[in-house]
Scaffold this motif. Structure first.
Motif, PDB file in Angstrom:
ATOM      1  N   LYS A   1      40.912  34.670  38.520  1.00 49.25           N
ATOM      2  CA  LYS A   1      42.206  33.990  38.275  1.00 49.25           C
ATOM      3  C   LYS A   1      42.884  33.536  39.577  1.00 49.25           C
ATOM      4  CE  LYS A   1      45.670  36.430  36.608  1.00 49.25           C
ATOM      5  NZ  LYS A   1      46.350  37.418  35.762  1.00 49.25           N
TER       6      LYS A   1
ATOM      7  N   ARG B   1      41.757  37.139  32.417  1.00 45.30           N
ATOM      8  CA  ARG B   1      42.096  38.513  32.807  1.00 45.30           C
ATOM      9  C   ARG B   1      41.495  38.939  34.143  1.00 45.30           C
ATOM     10  NH1 ARG B   1      42.268  42.308  27.449  1.00 45.30           N
ATOM     11  NH2 ARG B   1      43.981  41.232  26.443  1.00 45.30           N
ATOM     12  N   ASN B   2      40.312  38.414  34.446  1.00 40.34           N
ATOM     13  CA  ASN B   2      39.631  38.845  35.671  1.00 40.34           C
ATOM     14  C   ASN B   2      40.481  38.511  36.896  1.00 40.34           C
ATOM     15  OD1 ASN B   2      37.845  38.560  38.058  1.00 40.34           O
ATOM     16  ND2 ASN B   2      36.329  39.287  36.591  1.00 40.34           N
ATOM     17  N   LYS B   3      40.864  39.568  37.622  1.00 35.09           N
ATOM     18  CA  LYS B   3      41.808  39.400  38.735  1.00 35.09           C
ATOM     19  C   LYS B   3      41.248  38.558  39.868  1.00 35.09           C
ATOM     20  CE  LYS B   3      44.855  43.349  38.225  1.00 35.09           C
ATOM     21  NZ  LYS B   3      45.235  44.670  38.715  1.00 35.09           N
TER      22      LYS B   3
END
Lengths: 89, 387
Positions: B321, B316-318
């Motif tokens: 990722k 989830r961590n933008k």
């Protein structure tokens, strides 16, 4: 004579190749694949999957032809991916 | 007189019709009128044009040398879809490196779609010798700032990056599997014989053929899995490479290439493996060295690379990722007894950050090893935008 034999053999193999690929239809599993799935599977082979918003629908028609030729996508794959990109825009 | 009367009647009718049309348009609201004008303006027409391409810039530092900004380049790609059957693609290449500006025509290809299985093409096209030239070389696709050893025009090349000729290509299902195929005729490479230091090496920019023989080549790709995750390809090319009328006229070359591509989701990661092996075998020939002595050697070269990239694309961590780790091993072996001999290998470690789907910042550390010399490290930083 040797050259003639090579040409005839080459022509025969080419003819056989055309007959084989023309007679091989996609299986039901492949034909039933969603356009979204094909977009994900094929673009990733070379680069990240582009969002449909990257280009407008007219541009996608041109770019999908470019990609079809570059990656030698099948006609069905190319048409379905284009359909997905246009419908998502 | 009768004719004049008829003309007057026709003119009057036309004016009334135009007037009624104008009147009917006058009934439209300003918004409706704007919508009509906008839709007319946005109508795509029959010929669709797209300007795509990529641009890049960077910084490089080799060994103890001074670091320098560059190279920087800009490669516009012109795409014209004239109809469902007619298509043109052309790429210009502009690059500033070591204080020089280089211009090139990467490809300029006209395509005609024969049917759903075959497209015939003519012009200058990216070589379907493996997949690196055709699919992986654009800077925003390549995981590293530099091309693998043997694949770059800057050093010795083992295999072509482009062809000038005609080709037939396509793709087809084979049940759940897939194949794709390209066959072509091109000018082919030419053999360097007049420069002793390079004698026996091949030149691939053979824009005007040096003999009557045309190179015959092709690639066959096989994708055994229904999800297209694995592709294995074999390519070959055969040609005569000597100048017409010279003693090398009948000297031939056979080129072979094998390539692999594998993409797979491993947990929260995207795994991406690419590799290519090129081999070039030139027929035996006698060359002259700088003192005019005969020079004979087994003229066989090979170059290959294997590349692995991992990206935690499914977390989830933008920020995380968009990070990608890449590793590449490449090597090049040139004929031992030639004057351009050399065995070289390179290990590359890369940290990439994806700014969006086709824009990337790359930080690479490359370790070069030339046989008989000490290892040398280099740092390359590159930012590349696709557009």
């Amino acid at each position: 004579m040797k050259k003639l034999i090579s040409i005839v053999t080459g022509a025969f193999l080419f003819g056989a190749f055309i007959i084989i690929i023309s007679s091989c239809a996609a299986t039901k599993e492949i034909a039933d694949k969603s356009s979204t799935q094909l977009w994900g599977e094929n673009c990733m082979r070379c680069h990240n999957t582009p969002p449909s918003s990257a280009y407008n629908n007219t541009q996608w028609e041109t770019i999908s032809m470019h990609m079809k030729l570059r990656a030698n996508l099948t006609d069905l794959e190319s048409a379905k991916i284009l359909e997905f990109l246009k419908s998502s825009n | 007189m009768k004719i004049q009367k008829k003309l007057m009647t026709m003119l009057s009718t036309a004016l009334i019709l135009c007037g009624s049309n104008a009147f009917s348009q006058d009934n439209l609201t300003q918004t409706e009128r704007n919508e009509i004008t906008t839709s007319q303006r946005q109508s795509p027409g029959n010929t669709n044009f797209v300007l795509a391409g990529y641009t890049y810039s960077g910084f490089e530092k080799e060994g103890d040398g001074q670091g320098s900004f560059g190279p920087a380049g800009f490669s516009p790609i012109f795409l014209w879809k004239k109809s469902d059957k007619l298509f043109f693609e052309g790429e210009m290449e502009m690059e500033i490196e070591d204080g020089e500006v280089n211009f090139g025509l990467e490809y300029s290809t006209l395509h005609y779609v024969l049917n759903k299985y075959f497209t015939v093409s003519a012009g200058k096209f990216l070589s379907p010798f493996g997949t690196y030239a055709e699919r992986l070389h654009p800077k925003w696709i390549d995981k590293f700032a530099e091309k693998p050893l043997g694949f770059s025009e800057e050093g010795a090349m083992v295999g072509p990056m482009g062809e000038f000729g005609v080709s037939l290509r396509g793709g087809s299902q084979l049940g759940n599997a897939k194949i794709n195929y390209v066959a072509y005729l091109s000018n082919g490479p030419s053999l360097i014989t007049d420069d002793p230091a390079m004698a026996g090496q091949l030149m691939y920019d053979n824009l005007a053929d040096n003999n009557n023989n045309k190179a015959i080549g092709g690639r066959l790709g096989f994708l055994p899995f229904s999800n297209s995750s694995l592709e294995i390809g074999v390519s070959g090319q055969t040609a005569k490479v000597g100048d017409k009328g010279s003693e090398y006229e009948h000297t031939g070359v056979n080129l072979f290439s094998g390539d692999i591509s594998f993409i797979h989701k491993v947990g929260f990661m995207d795994l991406n493996i690419k590799g290519q092996y090129n081999q070039v075998n030139v027929d035996a020939a006698t060359y002259k060295d700088e003192e005019g002595n005969n020079l004979n050697f087994d003229n066989n070269s090979k170059a290959y690379f294997l590349q692995l990239a991992l990206r935690p694309a499914f977390i989830r961590n933008k920020f995380i990722k968009n990070i990608e780790l890449a590793g590449r091993y490449s090597a090049m072996n040139l004929p031992e007894k030639s004057l351009w001999a050399g065995n070289q290998s390179q290990i590359g470690l890369g940290l990439n950050y994806w700014l969006n789907w086709n824009s990337v910042l790359k930080i690479d550390y490359m370790i070069d090893q030339v046989k008989g010399e000490e290892k040398e490290g280099a740092i390359n930083v590159q930012i590349a935008f696709g557009f």
